[in-house]
Design a protein around this motif. Structure first.
Motif, mmCIF file in Angstrom:
data_model
loop_
_atom_site.group_PDB
_atom_site.id
_atom_site.type_symbol
_atom_site.label_atom_id
_atom_site.label_comp_id
_atom_site.label_asym_id
_atom_site.label_seq_id
_atom_site.Cartn_x
_atom_site.Cartn_y
_atom_site.Cartn_z
ATOM 1 N N LEU A 45 -63.937 141.412 -14.670
ATOM 2 C CA LEU A 45 -62.704 142.167 -14.419
ATOM 3 C C LEU A 45 -62.889 143.673 -14.611
ATOM 4 O O LEU A 45 -62.359 144.468 -13.848
ATOM 5 C CB LEU A 45 -61.597 141.657 -15.347
ATOM 6 C CG LEU A 45 -61.092 140.242 -15.094
ATOM 7 C CD1 LEU A 45 -60.058 139.857 -16.154
ATOM 8 C CD2 LEU A 45 -60.483 140.128 -13.699
ATOM 9 N N GLY A 46 -63.595 144.063 -15.668
ATOM 10 C CA GLY A 46 -63.762 145.485 -15.959
ATOM 11 C C GLY A 46 -62.650 146.013 -16.853
ATOM 12 O O GLY A 46 -61.581 145.397 -16.985
ATOM 13 N N PRO A 47 -62.868 147.168 -17.504
ATOM 14 C CA PRO A 47 -61.907 147.741 -18.457
ATOM 15 C C PRO A 47 -60.532 147.970 -17.828
ATOM 16 O O PRO A 47 -60.415 148.435 -16.703
ATOM 17 C CB PRO A 47 -62.552 149.074 -18.849
ATOM 18 C CG PRO A 47 -64.010 148.890 -18.580
ATOM 19 C CD PRO A 47 -64.086 148.001 -17.376
ATOM 20 N N GLY A 48 -59.502 147.635 -18.613
ATOM 21 C CA GLY A 48 -58.128 147.886 -18.194
ATOM 22 C C GLY A 48 -57.494 146.806 -17.356
ATOM 23 O O GLY A 48 -56.274 146.830 -17.138
ATOM 24 N N ALA A 49 -58.288 145.843 -16.880
ATOM 25 C CA ALA A 49 -57.738 144.779 -16.033
ATOM 26 C C ALA A 49 -56.918 143.805 -16.874
ATOM 27 O O ALA A 49 -57.234 143.525 -18.027
ATOM 28 C CB ALA A 49 -58.864 144.034 -15.319
ATOM 29 N N THR A 50 -55.848 143.283 -16.287
ATOM 30 C CA THR A 50 -54.985 142.324 -16.970
ATOM 31 C C THR A 50 -55.609 140.932 -16.946
ATOM 32 O O THR A 50 -56.056 140.459 -15.897
ATOM 33 C CB THR A 50 -53.603 142.276 -16.312
ATOM 34 O OG1 THR A 50 -53.013 143.584 -16.358
ATOM 35 C CG2 THR A 50 -52.685 141.291 -17.030
ATOM 36 N N LEU A 51 -55.640 140.288 -18.100
ATOM 37 C CA LEU A 51 -56.221 138.949 -18.202
ATOM 38 C C LEU A 51 -55.208 137.882 -17.793
ATOM 39 O O LEU A 51 -53.989 138.103 -17.858
ATOM 40 C CB LEU A 51 -56.664 138.669 -19.637
ATOM 41 C CG LEU A 51 -58.086 139.088 -20.035
ATOM 42 C CD1 LEU A 51 -58.235 140.598 -19.991
ATOM 43 C CD2 LEU A 51 -58.427 138.551 -21.409
ATOM 44 N N PRO A 52 -55.691 136.719 -17.385
ATOM 45 C CA PRO A 52 -54.793 135.578 -17.192
ATOM 46 C C PRO A 52 -54.058 135.261 -18.495
ATOM 47 O O PRO A 52 -54.484 135.666 -19.580
ATOM 48 C CB PRO A 52 -55.745 134.435 -16.794
ATOM 49 C CG PRO A 52 -56.938 135.127 -16.221
ATOM 50 C CD PRO A 52 -57.083 136.399 -17.004
ATOM 51 N N THR A 53 -52.977 134.526 -18.413
ATOM 52 C CA THR A 53 -52.210 134.164 -19.607
ATOM 53 C C THR A 53 -52.940 133.099 -20.412
ATOM 54 O O THR A 53 -53.899 132.476 -19.936
ATOM 55 C CB THR A 53 -50.832 133.634 -19.213
ATOM 56 O OG1 THR A 53 -51.003 132.407 -18.469
ATOM 57 C CG2 THR A 53 -50.075 134.644 -18.351
ATOM 58 N N GLU A 54 -52.472 132.884 -21.646
ATOM 59 C CA GLU A 54 -53.052 131.828 -22.476
ATOM 60 C C GLU A 54 -52.947 130.477 -21.776
ATOM 61 O O GLU A 54 -53.889 129.672 -21.806
ATOM 62 C CB GLU A 54 -52.335 131.778 -23.823
ATOM 63 C CG GLU A 54 -52.636 132.942 -24.743
ATOM 64 C CD GLU A 54 -51.921 132.815 -26.069
ATOM 65 O OE1 GLU A 54 -51.186 131.798 -26.257
ATOM 66 O OE2 GLU A 54 -52.074 133.704 -26.931
#
Length: 259
Positions: A45-54
């Motif tokens: 993803l790289g820095p600052g990208a939003t992760l999927p939810t738990e």
């Protein structure tokens, strides 16, 4: 016979986990396996990208949300992820500060980041026993205490307290701009820093420190305590620097002592 390399081989930073975290007695814990998988996602993803939810991670890896939460909690303490509103995002690379007599300003700027400082306290107070010993002054002699928040691209990353003899730098309060480099100011007064003794340890911040830096009480901090001397061997400053463990790492160049 192969020849030695012309240049020293430097260890990668950070080194990969030894044996990928597999303990001697068997499989690594499930949360650790999930942590490694999420870490691989962060690389993509790289820095600052939003992760999927738990929930999305739990469905993807076939584990419980509690297992995902524990994995993300560890990644957050390591600075690999951070909160942004209600989302979790990939963290930026840690600031790498060399253990030298260069100032914080110079170290941060060399990495393409924008350094800053925010004044908390600039006061005159009597030296206690520890300061009197460190600065080689009389007990109760006046010292200046300069406390500042350390910023990198406007992000609060540390808290620094510096103590200097008021007799040696009597005009500091009137002349020094707390938003600038103290070392640059000292050079302007003719002081040449020569060496220092520094101690590094891991601590948890006090409630006041946590509030000022904007972290949580559970976040490990790196505490650096230093006494800096000039070319004549006279102490110039006593410094207590507290850095966020999730945003900072330190490097040092080591050489072997001759027998």
């Amino acid at each position: 016979m192969s020849s030695l390399p012309a240049e020293p081989v430097r260890a990668p930073a950070p080194l990969a986990a030894v044996r990928s975290g597999v303990p001697e007695h068997g499989e690594p814990p499930k949360y650790f396996q999930v942590k490694q998988k999420i870490d691989a996602v962060l690389e993509e993803l790289g820095p600052g990208a939003t992760l999927p939810t738990e929930r999305q991670f739990a469905d993807r890896f076939g584990v419980s949300r509690m297992t995902v939460r524990q994995a993300i909690r560890e990644l957050r303490l390591e600075g690999r992820v951070q909160r942004s509103g209600r989302s979790t995002v990939a963290g930026r690379p840690k600031l790498v500060q060399p253990l030298t007599l260069a100032s914080y300003t110079e170290g941060v700027r060399s990495q393409g980041r924008r350094p800053g400082r925010e004044l908390i306290i600039l006061e005159r107070l009597p030296a206690d026993a520890a300061l009197a010993t460190g600065l080689r002054i009389e007990l109760g002699a006046p010292v200046f205490h300069l406390e500042r928040l350390l910023l990198a691209d406007e992000e609060r990353v540390g808290l620094e307290s510096t103590y200097l003899s008021a007799a040696r730098f009597p005009t500091l309060i009137d002349e020094f701009d707390p938003s600038t480099s103290l070392y640059a100011y000292l050079r302007g007064t003719g002081v040449v820093l020569a060496d220092a003794d520094e101690r590094i340890e891991t601590v948890l911040g006090s409630p006041r420190e946590v509030q000022l830096i904007g972290t949580t009480p559970a976040l490990p901090m790196l505490l650096l305590s230093r006494v800096t001397r000039d070319r004549q061997g006279e102490p110039v400053e006593c410094v207590r620097s507290l850095y966020r463990g999730d945003r900072f790492s330190f490097t040092a160049h080591l050489t072997a002592e001759e027998d």
